[in-house]
Enzyme design. Structure first.
Site, PDB file in Angstrom:
ATOM      1  N   TYR A  31       0.861  -1.181   0.000  1.00 47.27           N
ATOM      2  CA  TYR A  31       0.000   0.000   0.000  1.00 47.27           C
ATOM      3  C   TYR A  31       0.897   1.231   0.000  1.00 47.27           C
ATOM      4  CZ  TYR A  31      -3.872  -3.031   1.580  1.00 47.27           C
ATOM      5  OH  TYR A  31      -4.829  -4.009   1.693  1.00 47.27           O
TER       6      TYR A  31
ATOM      7  N   GLY B  47     -17.286   1.989  -1.980  1.00 47.56           N
ATOM      8  CA  GLY B  47     -17.920   3.303  -2.046  1.00 47.56           C
ATOM      9  C   GLY B  47     -19.208   3.326  -2.839  1.00 47.56           C
TER      10      GLY B  47
END
Length: 318
Positions: A57, A208
């Site tokens: 990440y 989302g």
């Protein structure tokens, strides 16, 4: 103090909701490091103990960010760390490496970036070139030496979970699970429950989509790689998000809270990870109920039936 759940049968107690830190470093558009650190601090103050990160990440940045935020507070946190994904200098994903010596090398570098002597849970997915028993065995060696406290695995099938668990007891599986992504219910979740393996669920907001997000354009990998964010699929998923918002409003909660609550309500062995990047979004997520009545769950499921979801959850070629 925030509610706790046990991570796996006889495993450690952690907060009933965890904070997913991936989006604080890349993938979801513009990054605000100050807001990210403030969000981690607010999570700690709220009693959140489970923090999910990965060495890929931000190509190490996410670990360093978490270390900075946890400075002086390491013992308050349960760090769940993924490894294995390989990336080139331009950030491109170029494969997976979970060979035993790579397991130990990756961990050594992660411990430096995290500024810690141990990782609470170390996990990876499947390297097609390496028997899973060898990978899990190497993590088990790190448990014996005190560098890792618990062994996890990510995004694998039921057969692989059984093989991994025989090599070393698996504490937790990390898998995408939401109203929009329910495929783990059919084989994977029953095996986890049979073996006493906990689940940390990511993507609980459908990346989302369940809150009406279309992605944020430049720098947002959702708009490029995921079919659910494209064309008619996106239009269909926006309709589902609107239906969820309507069902949630009847209960006096937001669509995000309904989505999180639905996952949390599927069992005390499941811990939703919320990818909040601001204190506002964090507080909204943490206010979600951890158990909804059956009638409410049914109404939410009617709003977002899995067969109505537009597009698959996997990346498309690019």
């Amino acid at each position: 103090m925030f509610a706790k759940r046990m991570l796996g049968k006889g495993g450690p107690q952690v907060s009933a909701i965890g904070l997913g830190c991936m989006g604080m470093s890349e993938f979801y558009g513009q990054i605000d490091r100050g807001a990210a650190i403030g969000t981690i601090h607010a999570a700690l103050e709220a009693g959140i103990t489970l923090f999910d990160t990965g060495d890929f990440y931000g190509m190490g940045d996410n670990e360093m960010l978490l270390a900075e935020a946890l400075d002086g507070k390491r013992e308050q946190a349960f760090i769940q760390l993924k490894f294995g994904a390989q990336r080139g200098p331009d950030g491109t994903f170029i494969g997976v490496d979970a060979r035993p010596h790579s397991v130990k090398t990756a961990l050594a570098y992660s411990l430096r970036r995290l500024k810690t002597d141990y990782v609470d849970l170390y996990q990876t997915g499947l390297d097609p070139q390496v028997p899973v028993e060898e990978t899990i065995g190497a993590i088990g060696d790190m448990v014996q030496q005190g560098y890792v406290r618990h062994v996890g695995i990510t995004n694998v099938d039921a057969v692989t979970i059984r093989r991994a668990h025989k090599a070393h007891p698996i504490t937790a599986l990390q898998f995408e699970y939401s109203l929009m992504s329910r495929d783990m219910e059919h084989g994977i979740l029953p095996v986890c429950r049979e073996l006493g393996i906990g689940v940390t669920a990511y993507g609980v907001l459908g990346r989302g989509l369940l809150t009406g997000s279309k992605g944020s354009g430049d720098g947002d990998f959702r708009n490029i790689l995921f079919p659910r964010f494209q064309g008619e699929n996106l239009a269909q998923n926006e309709r589902l998000a609107a239906a969820l918002a309507k069902a949630a409003d009847k209960q006096g909660i937001t669509a995000a809270q309904a989505a999180i609550a639905w996952v949390a309500s599927q069992g005390p062995d499941i811990i939703p990870l919320i990818g909040a990047r601001t204190v506002e979004r964090l507080n909204e997520g943490l206010a979600a109920p951890l158990q909804l009545p059956k009638a409410v769950l049914a109404e939410i499921e009617t709003a977002v039936p899995p067969e109505a979801v537009g597009g698959g959850r996997f990346m498309v070629p690019h």
